[in-house]
Design a protein around this motif. Structure first.
Motif, PDB file in Angstrom:
ATOM      1  N   MET A  21     -29.574 -25.942  16.697  1.00 17.03           N
ATOM      2  CA  MET A  21     -29.560 -23.931  17.369  1.00 17.03           C
ATOM      3  C   MET A  21     -29.109 -23.423  16.438  1.00 17.03           C
ATOM      4  O   MET A  21     -29.913 -22.132  17.056  1.00 17.03           O
ATOM      5  CB  MET A  21     -27.671 -24.734  17.909  1.00 17.03           C
ATOM      6  CG  MET A  21     -27.307 -23.374  18.822  1.00 17.03           C
ATOM      7  SD  MET A  21     -25.638 -23.791  18.627  1.00 17.03           S
ATOM      8  CE  MET A  21     -25.487 -25.246  19.357  1.00 17.03           C
TER       9      MET A  21
ATOM     10  N   SER B  59     -33.777 -22.648  16.127  1.00 23.78           N
ATOM     11  CA  SER B  59     -33.971 -22.106  17.643  1.00 23.78           C
ATOM     12  C   SER B  59     -33.685 -20.259  17.582  1.00 23.78           C
ATOM     13  O   SER B  59     -34.891 -19.492  18.019  1.00 23.78           O
ATOM     14  CB  SER B  59     -33.743 -22.679  18.848  1.00 23.78           C
ATOM     15  OG  SER B  59     -33.924 -21.995  20.369  1.00 23.78           O
ATOM     16  N   TYR B  60     -32.061 -20.276  17.262  1.00 23.47           N
ATOM     17  CA  TYR B  60     -32.037 -18.817  16.753  1.00 23.47           C
ATOM     18  C   TYR B  60     -33.142 -18.166  16.209  1.00 23.47           C
ATOM     19  O   TYR B  60     -32.731 -16.865  16.387  1.00 23.47           O
ATOM     20  CB  TYR B  60     -30.213 -18.690  17.240  1.00 23.47           C
ATOM     21  CG  TYR B  60     -30.087 -17.632  15.540  1.00 23.47           C
ATOM     22  CD1 TYR B  60     -29.266 -16.150  16.810  1.00 23.47           C
ATOM     23  CD2 TYR B  60     -30.065 -17.244  14.782  1.00 23.47           C
ATOM     24  CE1 TYR B  60     -28.834 -15.057  16.282  1.00 23.47           C
ATOM     25  CE2 TYR B  60     -28.544 -16.261  13.870  1.00 23.47           C
ATOM     26  CZ  TYR B  60     -29.079 -15.322  15.500  1.00 23.47           C
ATOM     27  OH  TYR B  60     -28.535 -13.904  15.010  1.00 23.47           O
TER      28      TYR B  60
ATOM     29  N   ASP C 251     -27.817 -15.676  22.789  1.00 23.57           N
ATOM     30  CA  ASP C 251     -27.292 -15.803  23.890  1.00 23.57           C
ATOM     31  C   ASP C 251     -26.628 -17.510  22.748  1.00 23.57           C
ATOM     32  O   ASP C 251     -25.126 -17.535  23.353  1.00 23.57           O
ATOM     33  CB  ASP C 251     -27.755 -16.042  25.077  1.00 23.57           C
ATOM     34  CG  ASP C 251     -26.179 -16.533  25.747  1.00 23.57           C
ATOM     35  OD1 ASP C 251     -25.185 -15.324  26.106  1.00 23.57           O
ATOM     36  OD2 ASP C 251     -26.280 -17.739  26.751  1.00 23.57           O
ATOM     37  N   SER C 252     -27.277 -18.632  23.300  1.00 24.04           N
ATOM     38  CA  SER C 252     -26.746 -20.103  22.930  1.00 24.04           C
ATOM     39  C   SER C 252     -26.133 -19.729  21.240  1.00 24.04           C
ATOM     40  O   SER C 252     -24.859 -20.398  21.137  1.00 24.04           O
ATOM     41  CB  SER C 252     -27.424 -20.663  22.934  1.00 24.04           C
ATOM     42  OG  SER C 252     -28.434 -20.683  22.570  1.00 24.04           O
ATOM     43  N   TYR C 253     -26.248 -19.248  20.253  1.00 27.46           N
ATOM     44  CA  TYR C 253     -25.400 -19.368  19.719  1.00 27.46           C
ATOM     45  C   TYR C 253     -24.468 -18.409  19.118  1.00 27.46           C
ATOM     46  O   TYR C 253     -23.252 -18.286  19.021  1.00 27.46           O
ATOM     47  CB  TYR C 253     -27.238 -19.046  18.886  1.00 27.46           C
ATOM     48  CG  TYR C 253     -26.591 -18.505  16.976  1.00 27.46           C
ATOM     49  CD1 TYR C 253     -26.418 -19.396  15.457  1.00 27.46           C
ATOM     50  CD2 TYR C 253     -26.039 -17.182  16.526  1.00 27.46           C
ATOM     51  CE1 TYR C 253     -26.220 -18.707  14.575  1.00 27.46           C
ATOM     52  CE2 TYR C 253     -25.923 -17.184  15.306  1.00 27.46           C
ATOM     53  CZ  TYR C 253     -25.697 -17.151  14.317  1.00 27.46           C
ATOM     54  OH  TYR C 253     -25.090 -17.811  13.289  1.00 27.46           O
TER      55      TYR C 253
ATOM     56  N   ASN D 136     -23.396 -16.756  21.823  1.00 25.98           N
ATOM     57  CA  ASN D 136     -21.816 -16.972  22.645  1.00 25.98           C
ATOM     58  C   ASN D 136     -21.527 -18.399  22.341  1.00 25.98           C
ATOM     59  O   ASN D 136     -20.840 -18.821  23.509  1.00 25.98           O
ATOM     60  CB  ASN D 136     -22.095 -16.732  23.513  1.00 25.98           C
ATOM     61  CG  ASN D 136     -22.078 -14.714  23.879  1.00 25.98           C
ATOM     62  OD1 ASN D 136     -20.807 -14.817  23.737  1.00 25.98           O
ATOM     63  ND2 ASN D 136     -23.202 -14.174  24.849  1.00 25.98           N
ATOM     64  N   ALA D 137     -21.941 -19.900  21.118  1.00 22.84           N
ATOM     65  CA  ALA D 137     -21.703 -20.209  21.138  1.00 22.84           C
ATOM     66  C   ALA D 137     -19.923 -20.936  21.444  1.00 22.84           C
ATOM     67  O   ALA D 137     -19.060 -20.164  20.356  1.00 22.84           O
ATOM     68  CB  ALA D 137     -21.915 -21.041  19.969  1.00 22.84           C
TER      69      ALA D 137
ATOM     70  N   ASN E 188     -18.119 -26.267  20.207  1.00 20.62           N
ATOM     71  CA  ASN E 188     -19.628 -27.059  19.608  1.00 20.62           C
ATOM     72  C   ASN E 188     -20.052 -25.484  18.842  1.00 20.62           C
ATOM     73  O   ASN E 188     -21.276 -24.865  19.373  1.00 20.62           O
ATOM     74  CB  ASN E 188     -20.197 -27.052  21.117  1.00 20.62           C
ATOM     75  CG  ASN E 188     -21.729 -27.165  20.960  1.00 20.62           C
ATOM     76  OD1 ASN E 188     -22.016 -28.501  19.825  1.00 20.62           O
ATOM     77  ND2 ASN E 188     -22.268 -26.873  21.774  1.00 20.62           N
TER      78      ASN E 188
ATOM     79  N   PRO F  59     -22.596 -23.382  15.871  1.00 23.69           N
ATOM     80  CA  PRO F  59     -23.910 -23.920  15.785  1.00 23.69           C
ATOM     81  C   PRO F  59     -23.685 -24.306  14.077  1.00 23.69           C
ATOM     82  O   PRO F  59     -25.145 -24.270  13.460  1.00 23.69           O
ATOM     83  CB  PRO F  59     -24.793 -22.483  15.613  1.00 23.69           C
ATOM     84  CG  PRO F  59     -23.570 -21.818  16.000  1.00 23.69           C
ATOM     85  CD  PRO F  59     -22.605 -21.783  16.288  1.00 23.69           C
TER      86      PRO F  59
END
Length: 259
Positions: free
Chosen positions: A45, A48-49, A112-114, A116-117, A121, A123
């Protein structure tokens, strides 16, 4: 005439003061972030960020190069840390950077996935941050001069802690008065030399050198130990007992690292 000379001297002193301040401002400011991670999923994660969101955004907002490094396989913390080195031209640039990111819609979307983790869960486990200032005789960071594959290189990050502020300043003086020159002569290809102005292990200085591989890294240190310039300065009274702890990290750059 006497009044004119006094005025001229005063103007000269002011110009000298302004010039000194201008030179001091030209020393880079570095943010060194250490991400502590616990799982391969967190590492993925974070990678990717950094690759797809953070580094492209940093480039858009004036940061030319970002270094991302991980401990080599032989290190006890391999797979547990990720180091991110972010150089700024000034403290003002550093202070404005986060605000620019938070207004960057592309960054917010790509990260976004990082960003708004979920709380359960995350990162990473935690982040350590040190703020550094380039040393007076090496005020700017530099890309490694090495040309071999990044995956084969050894990047050596060192922190020298001083027992007192006075002795720490003497170690900084030692670097500015010749120690850095030895690394340069031995082709250690430094990335940066810096004084820590905010961090967990003060007073301390930090620096990073690069080597083609571990064998060459070991040979460089062997040569350093017998270098005539080092022999001439290491036992000088003014430089005795200046380091109370040497923290050494052997790292490699990620394939998406700029440095």
């Amino acid at each position: 005439m006497k009044q004119f000379k006094t005025l001229s001297f005063g103007l000269f002193a002011i110009c000298l003061f302004l010039s000194s301040n201008l030179m001091a401002q030209k020393r880079d400011i570095y943010e060194l972030k250490t991400y502590h991670i616990e799982t391969p999923a967190q590492e993925a994660m974070l990678d990717s960020y950094l690759e797809k969101a953070f580094i492209p955004a940093a480039h858009r907002h004036g940061v030319d190069k970002v270094g991302v490094f991980k401990p080599i396989a032989s290190q006890p913390d391999a797979g547990q840390k990720v180091y991110v080195f972010i150089p700024f031209k000034s403290l003002d640039e550093f202070e404005a950077f986060e605000g620019k990111l938070l207004k960057d819609q592309t960054y917010l979307k790509d990260g976004d996935s990082y960003i708004n983790a979920a709380f359960d869960n995350p990162p990473y486990k935690r982040i350590e941050t040190a703020i550094l200032r380039g040393m007076s005789e090496h005020p700017k960071f530099a890309s490694s001069k090495l040309t071999n594959d990044k995956k084969d290189r050894v990047y050596e990050l060192r922190s020298y802690e001083g027992p007192t502020e006075r002795l720490y300043r003497q170690k900084v003086k030692m670097f500015n008065s010749g120690e850095m020159d030895i690394f340069e002569r031995l082709n250690c290809s430094p990335i940066f030399y810096a004084e820590t102005i905010a961090g967990a292990n003060m007073p301390n200085l930090m620096y990073m050198t690069t080597h083609e591989n571990m064998e060459i890294r070991n040979e460089h240190w062997k040569q350093f130990g017998v270098d005539p310039a080092w022999a001439a300065m290491k036992d000088l009274e003014e430089y005795k007992n200046t380091v109370s702890r040497n923290d050494t990290r052997l790292l490699y750059p990620t394939n998406y690292s700029d440095l």
